[in-house]
Design an enzyme around this catalytic site. Sequence first.
Site, PDB file in Angstrom:
ATOM      1  N   CYS A 101       3.350 -16.310  72.699  1.00 44.10           N
ATOM      2  CA  CYS A 101       2.714 -17.545  73.317  1.00 44.10           C
ATOM      3  C   CYS A 101       3.365 -18.408  73.623  1.00 44.10           C
ATOM      4  O   CYS A 101       3.442 -19.362  74.603  1.00 44.10           O
ATOM      5  CB  CYS A 101       1.737 -17.702  72.152  1.00 44.10           C
ATOM      6  SG  CYS A 101       0.619 -19.366  72.572  1.00 44.10           S
ATOM      7  N   CYS A 199      -4.243 -16.132  65.711  1.00 44.67           N
ATOM      8  CA  CYS A 199      -5.278 -17.215  66.275  1.00 44.67           C
ATOM      9  C   CYS A 199      -6.305 -16.272  66.978  1.00 44.67           C
ATOM     10  O   CYS A 199      -7.709 -16.796  66.756  1.00 44.67           O
ATOM     11  CB  CYS A 199      -4.823 -18.080  67.204  1.00 44.67           C
ATOM     12  SG  CYS A 199      -4.352 -17.394  68.653  1.00 44.67           S
TER      13      CYS A 199
END
Length: 385
Positions: A101, A199
């Site tokens: 990410c 997440c």
Amino acid sequence: MKVLAAMSGGVDSAVAAARAVEAGHEVVGVHLALSRMPGTLRTGSRGCCTIEDSRDAHRAAGVLGIPFYVWDFSERFKEDIVDDFIAEYASGRTPNPCMRCNERIKFAALLDRALALGFDAVATGHYAEVRYTADGHPELHRGADLNKDQSYVLGVLTEEQLRHSYFPIGATASKAEVRAEAAERGLSVANKPDSYDICFIPDGDTKAWLADKIPMRPGLIKDRSGEELGTHDGAMTFTIGQRKGLKVDRPAPDGGPRYVVGIDAAANTVTVGPREALRVGELEGIRATWCGQPPEGIGHSREDGIDCEVQVRAHGNTVPARAWLGRRDETPGADGTRPAGQHVHVALEEPFTGVAPGQTMVLYAGTRVLGQATIDRTRSLDPAA
């Protein structure tokens, strides 16, 4: 300086944005919408980038008096992070989505857009520091609060990306200090719990999440001699070092616990063994990148290598090691499993336990991050391995 403050909705990014404003920069806040389910809600301290986080970030920007926008990166996030995560597990590897990410979203897609819009830097709430050498080269260093240090997950940044990265809270002595400052500034996120786990898997059940994405096939659990000990629902839901959930009723010959020591996704088999088999003395990494200038003097043999420290988990310990360069592949291997790029070999002076292919190893020289690579192979110190 014109700064784009990436505001996750947490206390760290809010204080980072506040400090950028206080430093006199022209600051604009942005929240990244990464979930493809806009109604996603946070559960306690699990999950991030939820609709509640967006609202918290918006409120913080209002207190600071800065413009605020929400940018939809959900499609890019799915392709570069979620799909990659699934593909890696399907190949029997254990990926680190936070590394990807930072590499592909926060400091690639976001930074590219920020620069295109005329911003000079992207500010985040990471606990890390960018320092410059006498000849003007940026270096990434650990944050002052070693308990919160996040330099590991930033090890993928290149020199050019470091030049446009701004970490206002990196030199802060403690998270408690950041929270106290947030409270003084009237930011409602001052006592908001930290997010953890993956997440996009907010309930933390990675195995169940993967079972909905990867076709599962029952397979065998074997010991290192090949003896069948039990069955499993799908090899790719296991990871190296796993002890629980093996469904092996027969005890080990020495009465000790069994651990996952090998995963063969193609054959759909899981191999178990003693804890000793998890001790590794060497690592081979692929897709290596340098965080700033390449380390001076590193060559293509152990004798021409460099002394460094290695970390293989975000908040794990480091061990002293010797690192040197392997070959550089311009194309993937014939079997398609070894990506192109620079290889790095690392010989550990102290063993790591339970290292899985797919994890990231980050090389350090003191507090400085030298670079990173994806672990492709390990060498066990157990003669029977």
